[in-house]
Design a protein around this motif. Sequence first.
Motif, PDB file in Angstrom:
ATOM      1  N   GLN A 274      -4.469  28.873  56.553  1.00 31.79           N
ATOM      2  CA  GLN A 274      -3.506  29.966  56.709  1.00 31.79           C
ATOM      3  C   GLN A 274      -3.497  30.459  58.153  1.00 31.79           C
ATOM      4  O   GLN A 274      -2.433  30.702  58.735  1.00 31.79           O
TER       5      GLN A 274
ATOM      6  N   ARG B  81      -3.860  27.349  44.699  1.00 32.05           N
ATOM      7  CA  ARG B  81      -3.449  28.270  45.765  1.00 32.05           C
ATOM      8  C   ARG B  81      -2.876  27.545  46.970  1.00 32.05           C
ATOM      9  O   ARG B  81      -2.215  28.159  47.814  1.00 32.05           O
TER      10      ARG B  81
ATOM     11  N   LEU C  33      -8.863  27.214  52.870  1.00 29.17           N
ATOM     12  CA  LEU C  33      -7.533  27.816  52.740  1.00 29.17           C
ATOM     13  C   LEU C  33      -7.331  28.945  53.746  1.00 29.17           C
ATOM     14  O   LEU C  33      -6.237  29.106  54.298  1.00 29.17           O
ATOM     15  N   ALA C  34      -8.396  29.730  53.980  1.00 28.43           N
ATOM     16  CA  ALA C  34      -8.289  30.798  54.984  1.00 28.43           C
ATOM     17  C   ALA C  34      -8.067  30.201  56.366  1.00 28.43           C
ATOM     18  O   ALA C  34      -7.257  30.714  57.159  1.00 28.43           O
TER      19      ALA C  34
ATOM     20  N   ALA D 194      -0.406  30.079  60.902  1.00 25.22           N
ATOM     21  CA  ALA D 194       0.096  31.272  61.595  1.00 25.22           C
ATOM     22  C   ALA D 194       0.029  31.079  63.105  1.00 25.22           C
ATOM     23  O   ALA D 194       0.957  31.443  63.844  1.00 25.22           O
TER      24      ALA D 194
ATOM     25  N   GLU E 188       0.917  27.710  47.453  1.00 24.59           N
ATOM     26  CA  GLU E 188       1.348  29.056  47.821  1.00 24.59           C
ATOM     27  C   GLU E 188       1.057  29.354  49.287  1.00 24.59           C
ATOM     28  O   GLU E 188       1.880  29.964  49.988  1.00 24.59           O
ATOM     29  N   VAL E 189      -0.130  28.927  49.774  1.00 26.99           N
ATOM     30  CA  VAL E 189      -0.466  29.134  51.187  1.00 26.99           C
ATOM     31  C   VAL E 189       0.538  28.409  52.078  1.00 26.99           C
ATOM     32  O   VAL E 189       1.014  28.965  53.081  1.00 26.99           O
TER      33      VAL E 189
ATOM     34  N   ARG F  49       4.031  30.208  51.994  1.00 24.69           N
ATOM     35  CA  ARG F  49       4.079  31.478  52.720  1.00 24.69           C
ATOM     36  C   ARG F  49       3.887  31.313  54.213  1.00 24.69           C
ATOM     37  O   ARG F  49       4.372  32.129  54.998  1.00 24.69           O
ATOM     38  N   SER F  50       3.142  30.254  54.620  1.00 24.56           N
ATOM     39  CA  SER F  50       2.732  30.164  56.024  1.00 24.56           C
ATOM     40  C   SER F  50       3.396  29.057  56.808  1.00 24.56           C
ATOM     41  O   SER F  50       3.242  29.006  58.029  1.00 24.56           O
ATOM     42  N   GLN F  51       4.120  28.138  56.153  1.00 25.47           N
ATOM     43  CA  GLN F  51       4.653  26.986  56.872  1.00 25.47           C
ATOM     44  C   GLN F  51       5.632  27.415  57.957  1.00 25.47           C
ATOM     45  O   GLN F  51       6.613  28.114  57.677  1.00 25.47           O
TER      46      GLN F  51
END
Length: 454
Positions: free
Chosen positions: A269, A297, A265-266, A273, A300-301, A304-306
């Motif tokens: 993300q 999660r 996930l990190a 970005a 949510e990732v 927020r990041s798309q």
Amino acid sequence: MLSSAAGRLFLAVVGLQSAIALAILLGLLSREHWLSAPGAVEFLATAAVVLVPVSVTATCLLVREQRHESRKASRTAELMSTVLSTSREWLWEVDADWRFTFSSPASATILGYAPGELIGRHCGLVVGESDLAAAQKIIADPARKGSFTGLIVPCRHRNGSTVWVEASGRARYDGSGVMNGFEGTSRPLGSETAQTISAKQMRGRIEAVLEGLSFSIAFQPIYDLSSGRVTGAEALARFRDAGDVTPDIWFSQATSVGLGAELELASMQAALAAATGLPADIYVSVNLSPETCLNPRLAEVIRRSQPAARPIVLELTERTAVADYRTLREALAVLRRDGILLAVDDAGAGFASMRHILQLAPDIIKIDREIIAGIDKSKGQYALGAAMTEFAAHVGAVVVAEGIETERELAAVTSIGMAGGQGYLLGRPSTRPGDWAQWKPVPTAENRSPESSG
């Protein structure tokens, strides 16, 4: 030797003989020597009668004792040789430059290197650079005063595997008090202990990566083979100071210590970005395991990041087995309703990828490099690639060939009808946005010259 009883007797006799000889010499040199005195000759005769046998006896005792000590020393040497040859403890010695100056035979059992193969070699041969630096830092602690015990170190076996050892030792000094190396012993740890320590250190490394986000994202272009245009880019994590540890090993290790989803996930993300630097009209593809696809999660990732108006493709990997496809389908269905596309990675390389295809009905099927490499020369690989392409057409999926490295391979996958392709021939992964901006269309099959394809 002369500190023994026989040695002391021998020294006493030699001392008396020397004193008498000196007295005789002084008497002969004087004008009125004492040898002419009454009873002098009788005294010397008596002394000779007493001292000569005593001297002979002392000499015999001393010789016998020396022979005994010599046999003891020889036996001790034999015992030490036996200990060095049979002990599971590895005895070693290094100089100030950390080059081996001695190694016991146990090195062959523990690390696969005979002593003669280590002498003169730097200990970095068997201890990784970062692990050696960490060990040296501990040893250099002034509080240890040059000695250390219970130091846990991972070593490299000759066959490439990791052997965990517990090392103890001390510094060596020359006659002037200058440290000139270390000597010590190492013993292999039991498998359970080694696994526990390995998992602990592995978890610590992964946590440090997550905390410092010490990785970057590379993108590799994906081409539409009919038009020659770049249509997508696969995000690939690149870990800093990774040495010879490849990214797939980092993710596998993270999964083994329960941090696989966190690292994926990190990375995702960070990839989303970084995707703001990609050409605006292409999709971004990120690798995820089935386990991470079930993580709450994930949505949510993505939310927020798309990147705005940029499609996202989730490439399903095979790091973990899928126990419940129904649950996985339901989780992916929610994401797919929101426009997320699904790809199955490494298709054809294993049974798991084929099950993914049948159970999940992906939008994209990525054909593994093992099938693409030499596909122009192998009838079997060509037939399998053609069958996969036909199957994809029946289920409404797009086929992307992975790992295209030669013009002949590109010509073969194009002739089969594979819609997309990526590989070193078309474009290498890069972490530099300037490279992404320079991705250009490649010649299509119709525009490709005979020389370039043949």
